[in-house]
Design a protein around this motif. Structure first.
Motif, PDB file in Angstrom:
ATOM      1  N   VAL A 280       0.836  -1.199   0.000  1.00 18.70           N
ATOM      2  CA  VAL A 280       0.000   0.000   0.000  1.00 18.70           C
ATOM      3  C   VAL A 280       0.874   1.254   0.000  1.00 18.70           C
ATOM      4  N   ALA A 281       1.906   1.251   0.830  1.00 12.98           N
ATOM      5  CA  ALA A 281       2.767   2.433   0.946  1.00 12.98           C
ATOM      6  C   ALA A 281       3.432   2.775  -0.373  1.00 12.98           C
ATOM      7  N   PHE A 282       3.945   1.773  -1.084  1.00 13.48           N
ATOM      8  CA  PHE A 282       4.672   2.047  -2.313  1.00 13.48           C
ATOM      9  C   PHE A 282       3.766   2.177  -3.522  1.00 13.48           C
ATOM     10  N   SER A 283       2.469   2.074  -3.309  1.00 11.98           N
ATOM     11  CA  SER A 283       1.525   2.450  -4.363  1.00 11.98           C
ATOM     12  C   SER A 283       1.337   3.960  -4.399  1.00 11.98           C
ATOM     13  N   ALA A 284       1.789   4.627  -3.337  1.00 14.37           N
ATOM     14  CA  ALA A 284       1.750   6.095  -3.248  1.00 14.37           C
ATOM     15  C   ALA A 284       3.161   6.536  -2.895  1.00 14.37           C
ATOM     16  N   LEU A 285       4.018   6.688  -3.913  1.00 18.76           N
ATOM     17  CA  LEU A 285       5.451   6.839  -3.689  1.00 18.76           C
ATOM     18  C   LEU A 285       5.866   8.184  -3.114  1.00 18.76           C
ATOM     19  N   SER A 286       4.986   9.167  -3.075  1.00 17.65           N
ATOM     20  CA  SER A 286       5.360  10.430  -2.450  1.00 17.65           C
ATOM     21  C   SER A 286       5.340  10.260  -0.932  1.00 17.65           C
ATOM     22  N   THR A 287       5.830  11.283  -0.234  1.00 23.49           N
ATOM     23  CA  THR A 287       5.817  11.236   1.230  1.00 23.49           C
ATOM     24  C   THR A 287       4.574  11.913   1.805  1.00 23.49           C
ATOM     25  N   ALA A 288       3.677  12.354   0.940  1.00 24.79           N
ATOM     26  CA  ALA A 288       2.498  13.079   1.411  1.00 24.79           C
ATOM     27  C   ALA A 288       1.494  12.141   2.073  1.00 24.79           C
ATOM     28  N   ALA A 289       0.750  12.674   3.031  1.00 21.55           N
ATOM     29  CA  ALA A 289      -0.338  11.920   3.647  1.00 21.55           C
ATOM     30  C   ALA A 289      -1.453  11.705   2.635  1.00 21.55           C
ATOM     31  N   GLY A 290      -2.255  10.669   2.857  1.00 21.04           N
ATOM     32  CA  GLY A 290      -3.341  10.361   1.939  1.00 21.04           C
ATOM     33  C   GLY A 290      -4.394   9.522   2.621  1.00 21.04           C
ATOM     34  N   PRO A 291      -5.424   9.112   1.905  1.00 18.74           N
ATOM     35  CA  PRO A 291      -6.536   8.386   2.527  1.00 18.74           C
ATOM     36  C   PRO A 291      -6.277   6.913   2.766  1.00 18.74           C
ATOM     37  N   ALA A 292      -5.357   6.282   2.036  1.00 18.54           N
ATOM     38  CA  ALA A 292      -5.170   4.834   2.147  1.00 18.54           C
ATOM     39  C   ALA A 292      -4.636   4.471   3.527  1.00 18.54           C
ATOM     40  N   GLY A 293      -5.348   3.559   4.192  1.00 20.69           N
ATOM     41  CA  GLY A 293      -4.983   3.217   5.564  1.00 20.69           C
ATOM     42  C   GLY A 293      -5.208   1.754   5.874  1.00 20.69           C
ATOM     43  N   PRO A 294      -5.647   1.447   7.085  1.00 22.66           N
ATOM     44  CA  PRO A 294      -5.821   0.044   7.494  1.00 22.66           C
ATOM     45  C   PRO A 294      -6.766  -0.768   6.607  1.00 22.66           C
ATOM     46  N   ALA A 295      -7.830  -0.158   6.108  1.00 19.68           N
ATOM     47  CA  ALA A 295      -8.749  -0.922   5.259  1.00 19.68           C
ATOM     48  C   ALA A 295      -8.052  -1.392   3.989  1.00 19.68           C
ATOM     49  N   GLU A 296      -7.282  -0.497   3.375  1.00 17.84           N
ATOM     50  CA  GLU A 296      -6.549  -0.860   2.161  1.00 17.84           C
ATOM     51  C   GLU A 296      -5.453  -1.875   2.477  1.00 17.84           C
ATOM     52  N   ARG A 297      -4.817  -1.716   3.623  1.00 15.62           N
ATOM     53  CA  ARG A 297      -3.803  -2.689   4.058  1.00 15.62           C
ATOM     54  C   ARG A 297      -4.405  -4.076   4.201  1.00 15.62           C
ATOM     55  N   ASP A 298      -5.546  -4.174   4.873  1.00 12.87           N
ATOM     56  CA  ASP A 298      -6.163  -5.473   5.106  1.00 12.87           C
ATOM     57  C   ASP A 298      -6.652  -6.097   3.800  1.00 12.87           C
ATOM     58  N   ALA A 299      -7.132  -5.263   2.887  1.00 11.45           N
ATOM     59  CA  ALA A 299      -7.549  -5.786   1.583  1.00 11.45           C
ATOM     60  C   ALA A 299      -6.348  -6.334   0.816  1.00 11.45           C
ATOM     61  N   ALA A 300      -5.215  -5.624   0.886  1.00 11.16           N
ATOM     62  CA  ALA A 300      -4.002  -6.098   0.221  1.00 11.16           C
ATOM     63  C   ALA A 300      -3.497  -7.380   0.859  1.00 11.16           C
ATOM     64  N   ALA A 301      -3.589  -7.476   2.191  1.00 11.47           N
ATOM     65  CA  ALA A 301      -3.134  -8.682   2.890  1.00 11.47           C
ATOM     66  C   ALA A 301      -3.918  -9.909   2.446  1.00 11.47           C
ATOM     67  N   ALA A 302      -5.189  -9.720   2.162  1.00  8.18           N
ATOM     68  CA  ALA A 302      -6.042 -10.845   1.772  1.00  8.18           C
ATOM     69  C   ALA A 302      -5.745 -11.345   0.360  1.00  8.18           C
ATOM     70  N   THR A 303      -5.043 -10.542  -0.428  1.00 10.17           N
ATOM     71  CA  THR A 303      -4.791 -10.920  -1.825  1.00 10.17           C
ATOM     72  C   THR A 303      -3.307 -11.112  -2.132  1.00 10.17           C
ATOM     73  N   LEU A 304      -2.459 -11.145  -1.111  1.00  8.55           N
ATOM     74  CA  LEU A 304      -1.036 -11.369  -1.363  1.00  8.55           C
ATOM     75  C   LEU A 304      -0.824 -12.736  -1.997  1.00  8.55           C
ATOM     76  N   PRO A 305      -0.009 -12.831  -3.036  1.00  9.45           N
ATOM     77  CA  PRO A 305       0.267 -14.148  -3.637  1.00  9.45           C
ATOM     78  C   PRO A 305       0.876 -15.092  -2.608  1.00  9.45           C
ATOM     79  N   ALA A 306       0.441 -16.336  -2.625  1.00 13.15           N
ATOM     80  CA  ALA A 306       0.913 -17.309  -1.637  1.00 13.15           C
ATOM     81  C   ALA A 306       2.424 -17.457  -1.673  1.00 13.15           C
ATOM     82  N   GLY A 307       2.996 -17.400  -2.858  1.00 15.11           N
ATOM     83  CA  GLY A 307       4.439 -17.548  -2.980  1.00 15.11           C
ATOM     84  C   GLY A 307       5.199 -16.428  -2.300  1.00 15.11           C
TER      85      GLY A 307
END
Length: 282
Positions: free
Chosen positions: A136-163
């Motif tokens: 999630v963090a490196f999908s927004a490569l600037s250092t600015a604050a933004g809306p992506a937070g725990p919800a986006e993190r948890d969604a990404a965690a659920a779709t991480l490739p098993a490998g």
């Protein structure tokens, strides 16, 4: 070449060999990953002193296309000064990033009371969420604050490739990587908010993949995680701790921890290829 940069070059050659096969292409070495995980790149061959041309770069790019892996090259500008021109002559885009080395003891910044810091173990219940923070963090490569937070993190965690998950877990079990995280204790910003790692070889450690969820930025979390990793590396007997920053703004974060710029890390890739974040995966 300074003794410090020579030491870093030996590290850069040693680390990929833990999980990749090294193909000799004259002045360039292509590291081809064994199994799943973040793909590697080509680097200047350790100890090579001869000329390096656009034809050498083009030949490696052809091999990367043949293997269906990213056309990516990484090197230190001051160690291999001609590679940037050779890469650009083949149409690659070259990014130049500050390379910094820890000088003295790391400075651990103060944190809000609702934040905890820890080194991650292989049995951590938040393992997938910690790993997803970087995505999630490196999908927004600037250092600015933004809306992506725990919800986006948890969604990404659920779709991480098993490998990818398996390789990350193996790095913890084997000790080839050390991971740390800053976590919110509760409320809207609960769970892993910032994560980073270091990889090590030959008494050298490189801190990599430090990223903060955009919704949790501007709280000093990246500096805190970096300091924890640096402290852990020193306590483990590492002599040299270094990292590469995305840009000068990010470099200033690391300078507050005690890192000082010594060189320039270069990454070359086709303009249409998604930007690499070195060390995002072990």
């Amino acid at each position: 070449m300074s003794a410090l940069l020579a030491e870093i070059e030996r590290f850069y050659d040693a680390v990929p060999r833990q999980r990749a096969d090294a193909e000799d292409h004259g002045p360039l070495t292509l590291f081809v990953r064994r199994g799943d995980g973040w793909p590697y790149y080509a680097r200047p061959t350790l100890g090579h002193r001869g000329p390096l041309s656009a034809e050498h770069v083009a030949a490696v790019r052809a091999r990367q296309r043949e293997l269906s892996i990213p056309e990516a090259f990484e090197w230190v500008l001051e160690t291999t000064p001609g590679l940037d021109a050779a890469a650009e002559a083949t149409g690659l885009r070259v990014r130049r990033c500050p390379l910094l080395v820890l000088r003295g003891e790391p400075v651990q910044p103060a944190l809000p009371k609702d934040i905890s810091l820890s080194v991650i173990t292989a049995h951590d219940p938040d393992l997938a969420a910690v790993q997803a923070v970087a995505h999630v963090a490196f999908s927004a490569l600037s250092t600015a604050a933004g809306p992506a937070g725990p919800a986006e993190r948890d969604a990404a965690a659920a779709t991480l490739p098993a490998g990818y998950v398996a390789v990350w877990h193996a790095s913890l079990v084997e000790g080839t990587m050390v991971h740390a995280a800053a976590r919110g204790r509760g409320g809207a910003l609960a769970g892993p908010l910032c994560a980073g790692s270091y990889q090590h070889a030959q008494d050298v450690a490189e801190i990599v993949g430090v990223g903060t969820l955009p919704a949790a930025r501007r709280r000093g979390l990246a500096a805190a995680v970096t300091a924890v990793l640096a402290r852990h590396a020193l306590d483990a007997g590492i002599r040299t701790v270094f990292l590469s920053a995305q840009n000068d703004d990010v470099a200033r974060v690391y300078e507050r921890v005690g890192f000082r710029r010594v060189a320039t890390a270069c990454i070359a890739e086709p303009p249409e290829q998604e930007e690499r974040v070195p060390g995002l995966e072990p």
